[in-house]
Design a protein around this motif. Structure first.
Motif, PDB file in Angstrom:
ATOM      1  N   GLU A 618      -1.781   9.050  43.413  1.00  0.00           N
ATOM      2  CA  GLU A 618      -2.228   8.725  42.061  1.00  0.00           C
ATOM      3  C   GLU A 618      -2.398   9.988  41.232  1.00  0.00           C
ATOM      4  OE1 GLU A 618      -5.688   6.310  41.956  1.00  0.00           O
ATOM      5  OE2 GLU A 618      -4.921   4.808  43.346  1.00  0.00           O
ATOM      6  N   ALA A 619      -1.723  10.033  40.074  1.00  0.00           N
ATOM      7  CA  ALA A 619      -1.912  11.147  39.143  1.00  0.00           C
ATOM      8  C   ALA A 619      -1.420  10.758  37.760  1.00  0.00           C
ATOM      9  CB  ALA A 619      -1.198  12.409  39.623  1.00  0.00           C
ATOM     10  N   HIS A 620      -0.312  10.002  37.717  1.00  0.00           N
ATOM     11  CA  HIS A 620       0.290   9.650  36.429  1.00  0.00           C
ATOM     12  C   HIS A 620      -0.416   8.438  35.821  1.00  0.00           C
ATOM     13  CE1 HIS A 620       3.737  12.410  36.662  1.00  0.00           C
ATOM     14  NE2 HIS A 620       3.718  12.173  37.962  1.00  0.00           N
ATOM     15  N   SER A 621      -0.279   8.296  34.485  1.00  0.00           N
ATOM     16  CA  SER A 621      -0.889   7.155  33.798  1.00  0.00           C
ATOM     17  C   SER A 621       0.162   6.210  33.213  1.00  0.00           C
ATOM     18  CB  SER A 621      -1.817   7.641  32.686  1.00  0.00           C
ATOM     19  OG  SER A 621      -1.095   8.458  31.781  1.00  0.00           O
ATOM     20  N   LEU A 622       1.435   6.661  33.155  1.00  0.00           N
ATOM     21  CA  LEU A 622       2.536   5.824  32.680  1.00  0.00           C
ATOM     22  C   LEU A 622       3.682   5.912  33.681  1.00  0.00           C
ATOM     23  CD1 LEU A 622       2.519   6.730  28.868  1.00  0.00           C
ATOM     24  CD2 LEU A 622       1.775   4.575  29.874  1.00  0.00           C
ATOM     25  N   VAL A 624       6.507   6.663  36.137  1.00  0.00           N
ATOM     26  CA  VAL A 624       7.096   7.869  36.727  1.00  0.00           C
ATOM     27  C   VAL A 624       8.609   7.730  36.568  1.00  0.00           C
ATOM     28  CG1 VAL A 624       7.406   9.198  38.846  1.00  0.00           C
ATOM     29  CG2 VAL A 624       5.189   8.133  38.340  1.00  0.00           C
ATOM     30  N   THR A 625       9.235   8.659  35.835  1.00  0.00           N
ATOM     31  CA  THR A 625      10.660   8.526  35.504  1.00  0.00           C
ATOM     32  C   THR A 625      11.572   9.163  36.545  1.00  0.00           C
ATOM     33  OG1 THR A 625      10.427  10.498  34.137  1.00  0.00           O
ATOM     34  CG2 THR A 625      10.309   8.371  33.012  1.00  0.00           C
ATOM     35  N   ASP A 626      11.058  10.170  37.296  1.00  0.00           N
ATOM     36  CA  ASP A 626      11.914  10.836  38.278  1.00  0.00           C
ATOM     37  C   ASP A 626      11.036  11.498  39.328  1.00  0.00           C
ATOM     38  OD1 ASP A 626      14.256  11.583  39.466  1.00  0.00           O
ATOM     39  OD2 ASP A 626      14.731  13.216  38.099  1.00  0.00           O
ATOM     40  N   ILE A 627      11.511  11.499  40.561  1.00  0.00           N
ATOM     41  CA  ILE A 627      10.838  12.215  41.642  1.00  0.00           C
ATOM     42  C   ILE A 627      11.872  12.957  42.458  1.00  0.00           C
ATOM     43  CG2 ILE A 627       8.657  10.999  42.023  1.00  0.00           C
ATOM     44  CD1 ILE A 627       9.953   8.954  43.560  1.00  0.00           C
ATOM     45  N   SER A 628      11.470  14.102  43.026  1.00  0.00           N
ATOM     46  CA  SER A 628      12.432  14.921  43.759  1.00  0.00           C
ATOM     47  C   SER A 628      11.722  15.726  44.843  1.00  0.00           C
ATOM     48  CB  SER A 628      13.137  15.873  42.774  1.00  0.00           C
ATOM     49  OG  SER A 628      14.070  16.681  43.446  1.00  0.00           O
ATOM     50  N   PHE A 629      12.332  15.748  46.030  1.00  0.00           N
ATOM     51  CA  PHE A 629      11.822  16.571  47.139  1.00  0.00           C
ATOM     52  C   PHE A 629      12.461  17.953  47.086  1.00  0.00           C
ATOM     53  CE2 PHE A 629      10.875  12.394  48.971  1.00  0.00           C
ATOM     54  CZ  PHE A 629       9.667  12.620  49.612  1.00  0.00           C
ATOM     55  N   SER A 630      11.700  18.987  47.477  1.00  0.00           N
ATOM     56  CA  SER A 630      12.278  20.334  47.578  1.00  0.00           C
ATOM     57  C   SER A 630      13.246  20.374  48.757  1.00  0.00           C
ATOM     58  CB  SER A 630      11.173  21.377  47.756  1.00  0.00           C
ATOM     59  OG  SER A 630      10.480  21.133  48.968  1.00  0.00           O
ATOM     60  N   ALA A 631      14.067  21.437  48.801  1.00  0.00           N
ATOM     61  CA  ALA A 631      15.127  21.515  49.819  1.00  0.00           C
ATOM     62  C   ALA A 631      14.564  21.514  51.234  1.00  0.00           C
ATOM     63  CB  ALA A 631      15.973  22.764  49.588  1.00  0.00           C
ATOM     64  N   ASP A 632      13.329  22.056  51.441  1.00  0.00           N
ATOM     65  CA  ASP A 632      12.748  22.058  52.793  1.00  0.00           C
ATOM     66  C   ASP A 632      11.834  20.850  53.020  1.00  0.00           C
ATOM     67  OD1 ASP A 632      10.611  22.697  51.225  1.00  0.00           O
ATOM     68  OD2 ASP A 632      10.286  24.699  52.067  1.00  0.00           O
ATOM     69  N   GLY A 633      11.730  19.967  52.020  1.00  0.00           N
ATOM     70  CA  GLY A 633      10.950  18.739  52.173  1.00  0.00           C
ATOM     71  C   GLY A 633       9.450  18.913  52.106  1.00  0.00           C
ATOM     72  N   LYS A 634       8.956  20.152  51.833  1.00  0.00           N
ATOM     73  CA  LYS A 634       7.508  20.392  51.876  1.00  0.00           C
ATOM     74  C   LYS A 634       6.815  20.125  50.548  1.00  0.00           C
ATOM     75  CE  LYS A 634       7.715  23.637  55.690  1.00  0.00           C
ATOM     76  NZ  LYS A 634       7.580  25.028  56.130  1.00  0.00           N
ATOM     77  N   TRP A 635       7.606  19.952  49.496  1.00  0.00           N
ATOM     78  CA  TRP A 635       7.012  19.712  48.175  1.00  0.00           C
ATOM     79  C   TRP A 635       7.674  18.500  47.532  1.00  0.00           C
ATOM     80  CZ3 TRP A 635       2.958  22.632  46.495  1.00  0.00           C
ATOM     81  CH2 TRP A 635       2.695  23.818  47.196  1.00  0.00           C
ATOM     82  N   VAL A 639       7.671  13.459  37.669  1.00  0.00           N
ATOM     83  CA  VAL A 639       7.546  13.603  36.215  1.00  0.00           C
ATOM     84  C   VAL A 639       7.490  12.204  35.607  1.00  0.00           C
ATOM     85  CG1 VAL A 639       8.766  15.809  36.127  1.00  0.00           C
ATOM     86  CG2 VAL A 639      10.062  13.687  35.863  1.00  0.00           C
ATOM     87  N   GLY A 640       6.887  12.089  34.415  1.00  0.00           N
ATOM     88  CA  GLY A 640       6.721  10.749  33.868  1.00  0.00           C
ATOM     89  C   GLY A 640       6.672  10.685  32.361  1.00  0.00           C
ATOM     90  N   ARG A 641       6.501   9.464  31.885  1.00  0.00           N
ATOM     91  CA  ARG A 641       6.425   9.220  30.451  1.00  0.00           C
ATOM     92  C   ARG A 641       5.119   9.742  29.856  1.00  0.00           C
ATOM     93  NH1 ARG A 641      10.149   5.017  28.858  1.00  0.00           N
ATOM     94  NH2 ARG A 641       8.860   4.588  27.049  1.00  0.00           N
ATOM     95  N   LYS A 673       0.366  18.821  29.977  1.00  0.00           N
ATOM     96  CA  LYS A 673       1.197  18.884  28.773  1.00  0.00           C
ATOM     97  C   LYS A 673       2.397  19.775  29.065  1.00  0.00           C
ATOM     98  CE  LYS A 673      -2.157  17.787  25.178  1.00  0.00           C
ATOM     99  NZ  LYS A 673      -3.422  17.648  25.888  1.00  0.00           N
ATOM    100  N   GLY A 674       3.115  19.405  30.136  1.00  0.00           N
ATOM    101  CA  GLY A 674       4.281  20.190  30.523  1.00  0.00           C
ATOM    102  C   GLY A 674       5.334  20.238  29.428  1.00  0.00           C
ATOM    103  N   HIS A 675       5.462  19.128  28.677  1.00  0.00           N
ATOM    104  CA  HIS A 675       6.380  19.041  27.543  1.00  0.00           C
ATOM    105  C   HIS A 675       5.670  18.318  26.402  1.00  0.00           C
ATOM    106  CE1 HIS A 675      10.340  20.372  29.192  1.00  0.00           C
ATOM    107  NE2 HIS A 675       9.803  20.025  30.356  1.00  0.00           N
ATOM    108  N   ALA A 676       6.238  18.425  25.198  1.00  0.00           N
ATOM    109  CA  ALA A 676       5.638  17.773  24.029  1.00  0.00           C
ATOM    110  C   ALA A 676       5.958  16.282  23.970  1.00  0.00           C
ATOM    111  CB  ALA A 676       6.115  18.457  22.750  1.00  0.00           C
ATOM    112  N   ARG A 677       7.045  15.846  24.643  1.00  0.00           N
ATOM    113  CA  ARG A 677       7.415  14.424  24.693  1.00  0.00           C
ATOM    114  C   ARG A 677       7.574  14.041  26.160  1.00  0.00           C
ATOM    115  NH1 ARG A 677      10.517  12.755  20.139  1.00  0.00           N
ATOM    116  NH2 ARG A 677      10.282  10.674  21.039  1.00  0.00           N
ATOM    117  N   MET A 678       7.907  12.762  26.408  1.00  0.00           N
ATOM    118  CA  MET A 678       8.017  12.301  27.796  1.00  0.00           C
ATOM    119  C   MET A 678       9.060  13.108  28.577  1.00  0.00           C
ATOM    120  SD  MET A 678      10.179   8.750  27.560  1.00  0.00           S
ATOM    121  CE  MET A 678       9.174   7.911  26.340  1.00  0.00           C
TER     122      MET A 678
END
Length: 831
Positions: A618-622, A624-635, A639-641, A673-678
């Motif tokens: 739980e972290a987002h409020s709208l 989630v538009t995309d999710i991605s694992f790092s190449a070693d799978g540890k992260w 990102v979201g609307r 506020k990583g970006h100004a829009r979604m």
């Protein structure tokens, strides 16, 4: 990036409109969404579609090819109310056609076009219930006449013929059961001269067979209707002038009992009598198109005048006159006979044929079905049969997601046309081409996302609350491997270990089938104890359902390449929005559409047990538009609307044999506020730093947003970080684009060399693709300069880009980028 990107492959499905395609030597053009696809069916390299012409802003309904002294012209009409004329470019230029003229006089969707190049006459019919007549000259196009149809109906089919010196007849039909014939003398206006009645439904296709000495210079008109019949009409010069030459003609005059009232078209001494010639009975559903065999070909398949009809009853028929009786009979029927009546192609419904075209030589035909795929048949003189040959296929709605196999051997795409499709390479000697090899999922909901968990398994999410997991069946797996190993060409691709591969292959299911009233593909594996079922399955296993050394035809793809469903994953409360698979751990992460914090959670599933790893993140409020694992799978990056990105750190269970220990994710960093829009997309770059060293390991990731920017961030993780989370994130670079950025991807090449540059690709809402080269230098702490090049517009889609993925497993040779777009196309670019 020394050489510019090259287009390797294009896939797009055809539009279901009877007029949306035309075929001349070396060129078959058809409407594909709002684009015009250009394909050479006789290409020895089976490249498939080589160009998508974009200019129209809505679905293309009609495509006509006109041959002129200066080359070919394409004429297209669309739901955007416009008609565009495209002129052929000199040899070697790309794209091969350039827009030459655009006419926007219609106020409704253009549905029909007829042309008479020798006279410079073009007629167009649209949903504004008018037919407009244009004059085409070298300096441009001018409107000559606008005909308002009375009684008011919408024209769906037009045909035009030059009957004699200076006299032209135009036939118009559509949402009415009658055909109107208009005549024109010299440069005058068209006048309504005859109305042909007899059909009981809308008329979908008209085609004239021009005058010919063998037929005593009579003209035949074929009309195909939704009343399941084709009617033939004869235009014959009035008896006073045209008695010569009737004797010995194959086309004997019709008996009086069949004929209706004689009508007349023409002027003064050039009058033609129009009579009903024949009723062609044999189709069991609407007939969409009727085309005469081109007059100027001496075809081995037929020596007499032959009519090709395509119908919604899943058949294509060829009709000609039987010499002995003088009757019109169906002498060849192609297509499918299905005993099942399901809702999709997977359950027996092919949806019929919308277009049937003669090849320029008369020895081949092409047809378009409901799935947007072209089937092609060629006539074999030795066996006197029509054999199916390779066609082209593609999605018919927005492409929503795509993913590569972990080893790069195939590409999986998914779309709002409710199908998932698998594309792979076919190599034979020096020839290399891409084809649709399988259609693993034919669904009842729009599909939104897809991810591969292993070379033989994938998971997809649709507009339903669950995810579905599918296994590769043996025949498809064998076919992919056979097509890839027919080559002696090194492709920079490392083959998997043969022993392990063989054991994986033997564990795969045989094939799958879909129940008529279900959405789950059922696996068919070994013979059952029930003797009836056993006999049925034995029959299935002994008869190969798929070819073993050539790509699948549409008849295979629509029925026999389904993947069996392994598992359903429940938990989400709304439609699935995204899914990602970990490259190193048996995990997948998914999210669904959400308007509250309760639903905007990320759920993790273990792919060994198919159980959910609790608790959800739980972290987002709208949404989630995309999710991605790092190449070693540890992260895990999400990102979201709600304009924020969140980093989650994965803690695998200890490997000391404690069975009760569970893996966990902890929230390590976030930017509200990583970006100004979604934020619409995210991607990880290949890892930096040595895995075994004590120094901080560096990761780089990118986020793309509707605020028209791509931001590149660095994550430094070390056990001694001050904030206790082990993560510190800094913004390295912000790249501004011209419009909203909808997709982003890093190249899959690993940084084996310290000074190896890496490529970041981004796609925008307007279809532009940018390539940023990011240099790497071990001594520099911050990211060095970024150089950006935009891909040529002619190689880019015409609508928003929905997905970008670089092909993995290729460490030498050119990199390959897969692009999915809202213009229904899938593209492969070599970079």
């Amino acid at each position: 990036m020394t050489s510019p990107p090259q287009l390797e492959f294009l896939a797009a499905g055809g539009n279901r409109h009877p007029s949306a395609a035309d075929w001349v030597p070396g060129l078959l053009a058809f409407g594909a969404g709002n684009n015009i696809a250009v394909w050479d069916p006789d290409d020895l390299y089976t490249t498939g579609i080589h160009t998508l012409l974009n200019g129209h802003t809505d679905v293309v309904n009609v495509v006509k090819i006109v041959e002129a002294a200066s080359g070919h012209y394409l004429i297209s009409g669309s739901c955007d109310n416009s008609i565009r004329i495209w002129r052929e470019q000199p040899q070697g230029q790309y794209p091969p056609f350039q827009e030459w003229a655009c006419m926007k006089e219609h106020s409704g969707a253009v549905n029909a076009i007829a042309a008479l190049p020798a006279k410079g006459v073009l007629a167009s019919g649209a949903a504004d219930a008018t037919v407009k007549v244009w004059r085409i000259a070298s300096e441009g196009v001018s409107l000559v006449q606008s005909i308002s149809l009375k009684p008011r109906f919408l024209p769906l089919a037009l045909a035009v013929v030059d009957v004699s010196d200076g006299n032209i007849v135009l036939a118009v039909a559509g949402t009415m059961a009658s055909i109107q014939l208009y005549g024109r003398h010299g440069d005058g206006d068209f006048e309504l001269q005859a109305t042909l009645t007899g059909h009981d439904g809308w008329i979908r296709s008209l085609d004239f067979l021009p005058p010919d000495a063998e037929r005593s210079n009579d003209i035949l008109l074929a009309s195909a209707s939704q009343d399941k019949y084709v009617r033939l009409w004869r235009l014959r010069r009035d008896e006073t002038t045209a008695t010569n030459g009737t004797n010995g003609s194959v086309f004997k005059p019709v008996k009086a009992s069949l004929s209706n009232k004689t009508q007349h078209v023409g002027f003064d001494q050039d009058k033609y009598a129009v009579t009903f010639e024949a009723l062609l009975v044999g189709h069991e559903d609407w007939i969409y198109s009727a085309r005469w065999l081109p007059q100027d070909v001496s075809s081995a398949s037929s020596t007499t005048s032959t009519l090709l009809t395509a119908s919604a009853d899943n058949s294509i028929a060829m009709w000609s006159v039987e010499e002995a009786s003088g009757l019109w009979v169906c002498n060849t029927r192609l297509g499918e006979i299905s005993s099942q009546k399901g809702s999709t192609t997977a359950t027996g419904s092919t949806g019929g044929f919308w277009i049937g075209l003669w090849g320029p030589d008369g020895n081949s035909i092409a047809s378009l079905g409901r799935t947007g795929s072209w089937r092609r048949w060629s006539f074999d003189q030795d066996t006197d049969t029509w054999d199916q040959s390779l066609g082209v296929s593609g999605h018919t709605q927005d492409v929503a997601g795509l993913t590569w196999a972990p080893d790069g051997s195939y590409l999986l795409t998914t779309s709002h046309d409710q199908t998932s499709r698998l594309f792979a390479q076919w190599m034979r000697g020096d020839k290399l081409s891409w084809h649709e090899i399988a259609r693993p999922q034919i669904h009842g909901y729009d599909l939104n996302c897809i991810a591969t968990t292993s070379p033989h398994q994938f998971v997809s999410g649709a507009d339903e609350k669950l995810l579905r997991v599918f296994d590769t069946p043996k025949p498809v797996d064998s076919l992919i491997r056979n097509l890839e190993t027919q080559s002696s060409v090194p492709n920079g691709h490392t083959a998997p270990d043969s022993d392990e591969d063989a054991s994986n292959h033997s564990a795969l299911p045989e094939t799958a089938a879909m129940p008529v009233l279900g959405l789950s593909n059922k696996a068919i594996t070994a013979p059952e104890t029930d003797p009836e079922i056993a006999a049925e399955v034995n029959e299935v296993s002994t008869t190969p359902l798929l070819p073993t050394s050539t790509p699948s035809h549409e008849s295979h793809l629509a029925r026999h390449t389904l993947y069996p469903e392994r598992e359903k994953l429940y938990g989400h409360g709304h439609e699935i929005s995204c899914v990602a698979a970990s490259p190193t751990y048996p995990l997948i992460a998914t999210a669904c559409r959400a308007s509250s914090i309760d639903h905007a959670v990320i759920r993790i599933y273990n792919t060994n047990t198919w159980r959910e790893v609790k608790p959800p993140l739980e972290a987002h409020s709208l949404t989630v538009t995309d999710i991605s694992f790092s190449a070693d799978g540890k992260w895990l990056l999400s990102v979201g609307r709600d304009r924020q990105w969140v980093l989650w750190q994965y803690h695998p269970p200890p490997s000391d044999g404690d069975t009760k220990a569970v893996s966990t994710f902890t929230k390590a960093a976030a930017d509200l506020k990583g970006h100004a829009r979604m934020i619409l997309s995210c991607a990880w770059a290949p890892s930096r730093g040595e895995t075994g060293s004590d120094q901080a390991k560096q990761y780089v990731f990118a986020t793309a947003s509707r605020d028209k920017s791509v931001k590149i961030w660095r994550l430094e993780s070390s056990l001694s970080a001050t904030d206790g989370s082990g993560a510190a994130v800094t913004l390295l670079h912000t790249h501004k684009a011209g419009s909203a950025v909808t997709a982003v991807a890093f190249s899959a090449a690993t940084w084996s060399d310290n000074h190896m540059p890496i490529t970041l690709a981004f796609g925008t809402e307007t279809g532009e693709i940018g390539l940023c080269t990011l240099a790497k230098n071990a001594e520099v702490t911050d990211w060095p300069g970024v150089t950006t090049k935009m891909v040529e517009k002619c190689l880019c889609p015409s609508k928003a880009i929905t997905a970008l993925r670089f092909r993995p497993g290729f460490n030498r040779g050119p990199e390959m980028l897969a692009i999915g777009s809202e213009d229904n196309s899938v593209r492969l670019l070599t970079i």
